[in-house]
Design a protein around this motif. Structure first.
Motif, PDB file in Angstrom:
ATOM      1  N   ASP A 131     -47.860  23.764   3.734  1.00 45.36           N
ATOM      2  CA  ASP A 131     -49.219  23.226   3.565  1.00 45.36           C
ATOM      3  C   ASP A 131     -49.566  22.336   4.755  1.00 45.36           C
ATOM      4  O   ASP A 131     -50.252  21.319   4.604  1.00 45.36           O
ATOM      5  CB  ASP A 131     -49.344  22.474   2.242  1.00 45.36           C
ATOM      6  CG  ASP A 131     -48.400  21.299   2.149  1.00 45.36           C
ATOM      7  OD1 ASP A 131     -47.595  21.110   3.096  1.00 45.36           O
ATOM      8  OD2 ASP A 131     -48.463  20.557   1.148  1.00 45.36           O
ATOM      9  N   LYS A 175     -51.149  20.537   7.864  1.00 43.45           N
ATOM     10  CA  LYS A 175     -52.529  20.286   8.287  1.00 43.45           C
ATOM     11  C   LYS A 175     -52.466  19.845   9.744  1.00 43.45           C
ATOM     12  O   LYS A 175     -51.409  19.459  10.223  1.00 43.45           O
ATOM     13  CB  LYS A 175     -53.143  19.179   7.433  1.00 43.45           C
ATOM     14  CG  LYS A 175     -53.223  19.594   5.995  1.00 43.45           C
ATOM     15  CD  LYS A 175     -53.963  18.576   5.171  1.00 43.45           C
ATOM     16  CE  LYS A 175     -53.962  19.035   3.732  1.00 43.45           C
ATOM     17  NZ  LYS A 175     -53.305  18.124   2.836  1.00 43.45           N
ATOM     18  N   VAL A 176     -53.615  19.874  10.427  1.00 48.92           N
ATOM     19  CA  VAL A 176     -53.620  19.405  11.811  1.00 48.92           C
ATOM     20  C   VAL A 176     -53.188  17.945  11.788  1.00 48.92           C
ATOM     21  O   VAL A 176     -53.787  17.129  11.107  1.00 48.92           O
ATOM     22  CB  VAL A 176     -55.028  19.527  12.428  1.00 48.92           C
ATOM     23  CG1 VAL A 176     -55.081  18.844  13.774  1.00 48.92           C
ATOM     24  CG2 VAL A 176     -55.403  20.975  12.582  1.00 48.92           C
ATOM     25  N   GLY A 177     -52.110  17.644  12.502  1.00 49.01           N
ATOM     26  CA  GLY A 177     -51.673  16.260  12.548  1.00 49.01           C
ATOM     27  C   GLY A 177     -50.567  15.916  11.561  1.00 49.01           C
ATOM     28  O   GLY A 177     -50.051  14.817  11.584  1.00 49.01           O
ATOM     29  N   SER A 178     -50.197  16.836  10.659  1.00 45.57           N
ATOM     30  CA  SER A 178     -49.052  16.549   9.792  1.00 45.57           C
ATOM     31  C   SER A 178     -48.243  17.823   9.591  1.00 45.57           C
ATOM     32  O   SER A 178     -48.800  18.925   9.591  1.00 45.57           O
ATOM     33  CB  SER A 178     -49.514  16.003   8.444  1.00 45.57           C
ATOM     34  OG  SER A 178     -50.108  17.023   7.685  1.00 45.57           O
ATOM     35  N   GLU A 179     -46.936  17.648   9.421  1.00 51.19           N
ATOM     36  CA  GLU A 179     -46.057  18.822   9.433  1.00 51.19           C
ATOM     37  C   GLU A 179     -46.169  19.694   8.198  1.00 51.19           C
ATOM     38  O   GLU A 179     -46.034  20.896   8.269  1.00 51.19           O
ATOM     39  CB  GLU A 179     -44.618  18.362   9.630  1.00 51.19           C
ATOM     40  CG  GLU A 179     -44.373  17.958  11.073  1.00 51.19           C
ATOM     41  CD  GLU A 179     -42.913  17.758  11.375  1.00 51.19           C
ATOM     42  OE1 GLU A 179     -42.097  18.039  10.481  1.00 51.19           O
ATOM     43  OE2 GLU A 179     -42.615  17.312  12.488  1.00 51.19           O
ATOM     44  N   GLU A 234     -47.674  30.236  -1.727  1.00 50.48           N
ATOM     45  CA  GLU A 234     -48.893  29.684  -2.321  1.00 50.48           C
ATOM     46  C   GLU A 234     -50.154  30.025  -1.529  1.00 50.48           C
ATOM     47  O   GLU A 234     -51.183  30.405  -2.103  1.00 50.48           O
ATOM     48  CB  GLU A 234     -48.744  28.161  -2.454  1.00 50.48           C
ATOM     49  CG  GLU A 234     -49.516  27.570  -3.601  1.00 50.48           C
ATOM     50  CD  GLU A 234     -50.872  27.048  -3.174  1.00 50.48           C
ATOM     51  OE1 GLU A 234     -51.587  26.574  -4.046  1.00 50.48           O
ATOM     52  OE2 GLU A 234     -51.233  27.132  -1.987  1.00 50.48           O
ATOM     53  N   ASN A 235     -50.073  29.897  -0.179  1.00 53.18           N
ATOM     54  CA  ASN A 235     -51.254  30.214   0.642  1.00 53.18           C
ATOM     55  C   ASN A 235     -51.690  31.660   0.435  1.00 53.18           C
ATOM     56  O   ASN A 235     -52.881  31.957   0.348  1.00 53.18           O
ATOM     57  CB  ASN A 235     -50.946  30.011   2.126  1.00 53.18           C
ATOM     58  CG  ASN A 235     -50.967  28.547   2.508  1.00 53.18           C
ATOM     59  OD1 ASN A 235     -51.782  27.786   1.995  1.00 53.18           O
ATOM     60  ND2 ASN A 235     -50.062  28.146   3.384  1.00 53.18           N
ATOM     61  N   TYR A 274     -56.714  22.898   7.868  1.00 45.61           N
ATOM     62  CA  TYR A 274     -55.674  23.473   7.011  1.00 45.61           C
ATOM     63  C   TYR A 274     -54.892  24.545   7.784  1.00 45.61           C
ATOM     64  O   TYR A 274     -55.127  25.738   7.651  1.00 45.61           O
ATOM     65  CB  TYR A 274     -56.291  24.018   5.725  1.00 45.61           C
ATOM     66  CG  TYR A 274     -56.621  22.909   4.767  1.00 45.61           C
ATOM     67  CD1 TYR A 274     -55.855  22.683   3.636  1.00 45.61           C
ATOM     68  CD2 TYR A 274     -57.668  22.039   5.033  1.00 45.61           C
ATOM     69  CE1 TYR A 274     -56.138  21.627   2.779  1.00 45.61           C
ATOM     70  CE2 TYR A 274     -57.956  20.977   4.189  1.00 45.61           C
ATOM     71  CZ  TYR A 274     -57.191  20.777   3.068  1.00 45.61           C
ATOM     72  OH  TYR A 274     -57.462  19.722   2.232  1.00 45.61           O
ATOM     73  N   GLU A 294     -52.997  27.456   5.782  1.00 42.84           N
ATOM     74  CA  GLU A 294     -53.846  28.521   5.275  1.00 42.84           C
ATOM     75  C   GLU A 294     -54.371  29.392   6.429  1.00 42.84           C
ATOM     76  O   GLU A 294     -54.410  30.625   6.326  1.00 42.84           O
ATOM     77  CB  GLU A 294     -55.007  27.913   4.505  1.00 42.84           C
ATOM     78  CG  GLU A 294     -55.763  28.920   3.694  1.00 42.84           C
ATOM     79  CD  GLU A 294     -56.883  28.252   2.905  1.00 42.84           C
ATOM     80  OE1 GLU A 294     -56.642  27.178   2.318  1.00 42.84           O
ATOM     81  OE2 GLU A 294     -57.984  28.800   2.903  1.00 42.84           O
TER      82      GLU A 294
END
Lengths: 346, 440
Positions: free
Chosen positions: A62, A64-68, A75-76, A308, A311
């Protein structure tokens, strides 16, 4: 394998076993092959395999831009494809082609982008091939100013995509379209009638496909022209003596000998079309009503603009099976050499 | 030493004579007298901002930056990116821990990585007290918990742009303030062959502005105060029905419009009512000297607030521009000094004046800036910070609200319903599913 004199000399000079192993790694022909291959392999792994692998990995997280992000398994994909991907796939085709109102389980926008991408690729590639082949056959004939004409044909391919897309943006503008203006001038449409090029779903799809064809034809035409020039003139001479018609010459000489080139050029063309981004992004950004959203543009919208990454990566990864299928089709379907030489396929 | 106060005293001593204090003079005086943070030795800064839309805004901003450098010795390099690219770059920089010292982005940018932003509570508290308090929306965008994490430097008002003559010809003497009247006006404009139109393509600025207005005006919301998705409501249905009627009254082709389309269509007299910042007016005025048609359009156009619906209060959606400093910076004091410098009225006012109302102030004292009374056609942009709702409206302004905007959830819902591509309930269902995913 026999030792080379160099290896023998090095072995003799080696002070101990370790050194001799090292010398062998340096001089053994098999190892030498490996060393020579290493830079290319490292390049491929670093710049092709790693990004691809990372993309696939991201699609299971999961991030996101800026987090791993964390591992979330499928799930995606479950969110995008829904619980019944096959029925969703057929459903979106029925909805778009026949106006049914099948309710999808997965993400409607994603399935619409799958449909759009397939439509865009199939229609644009088929027309590009037909026009490209026709142009190549024309250009292969002797005519005045041949070199200049061939150079002119290449122009759409040379212009940067973003520039030509901006030109098309004006050409297809609902209020300022030069096409509408010309049709009005010719009396084909009423003076106050504005053609809704990019605001109507069908027209928008047709418009972006047209722009793609305009841009893609030169690549196919020039490559096929190169292929045509490798066909020996003596084959045609023999055919003429045998009384073959023009169609027969094309069908039984030109086409079979051109198939390997067609396979390569159409594989590339399909890949480029399937993964198109710039043209759509400049012209419509996926609109109207997501009718021109391709998988590549949707992936960018979700991953980079929406943040995201996971995704978006899943949408990109979902393109791989389609691309593999296209490659398999052209390699196994079009490159059967026995068939090309008049034999039967196994 | 000349300080700002001594300069002020000097101007008073001249008996109220118009003494123009140049920017550099102000800046030097400010650095000597009022600067709250002493920049670190040898500090230099990088600032990444969105690419300007109004040239004179950038010119006056760069003049401010130069004055700051001259006064403090801190060099500031200004980098520009398209609006859409600021957020991804800032997020990556925050995660990697290196990059520009300051980011000047949109809406909820600082909330995407609030713990990585420099704490500017003391600065913002000081500025708020000094300049009559922040707009409520500015506090929402600028604070996280009880901390300020960014300075809400300015707003971009999104207003109704219209041609006065067309409105009069359609039988209206002024812009209707209610939904029914506004719809009637749009229908009447179509009737006289001078239709309106607003973007329904993926236009992140103008498109998002009007679809959120229409949703909120009817009392529909994407999420509630607890970030629970509540889009599936009778209010949303009413909003979509209303939007569909507007769409039918508009010029064909709005579904393909992105942010730039309405500007050129308005200036080409293809549409006579649209929504925009004040940049159409600015463009018309800029070209007025050479082009009589532009002069006529500038003369004949005006701006208006958005009509108020059953919600009973303004439900406008203006862009907020927060400026944040990154914790990884080696020069946090220089960052804060720059922010303070930018927001001091003596510097802030000439900058906003250069923006010709493309940017509106975020603290109360800005109401008194002289340029607001220079041109009555720009006054509608003045209270943008007070009339706007925040991204997410009832809900939080964090990354979920940002993602919902970037993914055009509300815009696609309205577009789907307007075009008849989906039924009203079908369009809502699609939006609801997407929103639930983002707000899980």
């Amino acid at each position: 394998m026999a030792e080379t004199p160099l290896e023998t000399a090095r072995r003799a000079a080696a002070p101990d076993d370790a050194a001799s192993a090292w010398t062998r790694l340096q001089s053994n022909r098999n190892w030498l092959g490996f060393w020579f291959m290493l830079p290319a392999a490292a390049f491929l792994i670093l710049f092709l395999a790693y990004p691809l692998g990372l993309g696939v990995w991201l699609s299971f997280t999961d991030a996101k831009v800026g987090s791993e992000g964390e591992w979330i398994g499928l799930e995606n994909y479950e969110w995008l494809l829904g619980v019944a991907p096959v029925s969703d796939f057929l459903g979106i085709i029925a909805n778009e082609l026949f106006g049914t109102e099948f309710e999808l389980e997965g993400d409607t926008t994603f399935w619409l982008s799958v449909f759009n991408t397939l439509l865009y690729t199939v229609v644009a590639s088929a027309i590009k091939f037909a026009i490209g082949l026709y142009l190549a056959l024309l250009l292969n004939r002797h005519m005045p100013f041949k070199a200049i004409i061939r150079a002119v044909v290449l122009i759409p391919f040379i212009v940067p995509t973003v520039l030509s897309a901006i030109a098309f943006w004006w050409i297809f503008d609902t209020q300022f379209s030069i096409l509408t203006w010309m049709l009005q001038g010719l009396g084909a449409i009423a003076e106050d009638h504005q053609i809704n090029w990019l605001g109507d779903e069908t027209m928008a799809r047709a418009s972006v496909i047209f722009a793609n064809i305009w841009r893609g034809v030169p690549f196919i035409a020039i490559t096929l022209l190169a292929g045509l020039q490798t066909v020996s003139a003596s084959l045609y001479e023999a055919a003429v003596i045998d009384g073959a018609t023009r169609w027969q010459m094309f069908r039984y000489i030109t086409y079979p000998l051109l198939t390997p080139i067609i396979a390569v050029v159409m594989t590339f063309s399909v890949l480029f079309t399937f993964t198109d981004f710039q043209l759509i992004w400049v012209l419509t950004r996926g609109g109207p009503f997501n009718a021109t959203h391709l998988m590549a543009t949707l992936s960018y919208q979700r991953a980079i603009l929406g943040g995201y990454l996971g995704e978006g990566a899943a949408i990109s990864t979902a393109m791989i099976p389609f691309l593999l299928a296209a490659i398999m089709f052209s390699w196994f379907g079009l490159q059967r050499r026995k068939w090309q030489h008049g034999g039967r396929d196994d | 030493m000349i300080s700002r106060r001594s300069l002020l005293k000097g101007s008073v001593a001249l008996g109220g004579a118009a003494v123009t204090l140049d920017l550099a003079g102000w800046a030097k005086a400010w650095a000597a007298d009022d600067m709250m943070y002493a920049p670190e030795e040898g500090a230099s800064l990088q600032l990444l901002r969105w690419k300007r839309f109004v040239q004179s805004e950038e010119d006056s901003f760069l003049a401010l930056v130069a004055a700051f450098t001259a006064a403090t010795g801190v060099a500031v390099e200004v980098l520009s990116e398209s609006m859409d690219d600021v957020q991804p770059k800032a997020s990556v920089a925050a995660n990697v821990g290196t990059g520009p010292d300051m980011f000047w982005g949109l809406y909820s940018l600082p909330h995407l990585f609030s713990e990585k932003c420099i704490d500017v509570t003391d600065l913002c508290t000081h500025l708020g007290e000094k300049y009559g308090g922040w707009a409520p929306s500015a506090e929402v965008y600028g604070t996280s918990g009880d901390k300020w994490i960014a300075v809400p430097v300015a707003y971009n008002a999104n207003l109704i742009n219209f041609r006065i003559s067309a409105m009069n010809e359609a039988g209206f003497s002024e812009m209707p303030g209610d939904l029914e009247g506004f719809l009637e006006l749009n229908k009447a404009l179509k009737g006289i062959g001078k239709p309106g139109g607003m973007a329904l393509g993926h236009a992140s600025g103008d498109g998002n502005a009007w679809v959120h207005w229409v949703l909120w005006a009817h009392g529909g919301y994407l999420v509630d105060a607890n970030d629970e998705v509540i889009i599936n409501s009778p209010e949303t249905e009413a909003a979509l029905e209303y939007a569909r009627q507007l769409y039918e009254a508009w010029i064909p082709g709005t579904a393909s419009w992105n942010d730039a389309f309405n500007n050129k269509a308005f200036l080409a007299e293809e549409v006579w009512l649209t929504n925009n910042g004040v940049s159409i007016y600015a463009a018309a005025k800029r070209q007025a000297a050479e082009d009589p048609k532009m002069a006529m359009i500038a003369e004949d156009m005006d701006h208006a607030f958005w009509p108020i619906g059953p919600a009973g209060k303004p439900t406008e959606f203006h862009i907020c521009y927060p400026l944040l400093g990154m914790q990884y910076t080696r020069y946090p004091n220089a960052v804060k000094a720059f922010m303070q410098f930018l927001m001091e009225a003596e510097h802030y006012e000439p900058w906003l004046e250069g923006a010709v109302a493309y940017l509106s102030h975020s603290y109360k004292a800005g109401d008194d800036f002289a340029f607001w009374s220079a041109d009555p056609k720009l006054v509608a942009a003045k209270p943008a910070a007070w009339r706007t709702s925040t991204a997410g409206h009832l809900g939080s302004v964090g990354e979920k609200a940002a993602a919902a905007l970037a993914d055009f959830i509300v815009l696609d819902m309205v577009a789907n319903a307007c075009s008849g591509r989906e039924s009203v309930s079908g369009a809502i269902k699609i939006a609801e599913r997407q929103a639930k995913r983002l707000y899980r």
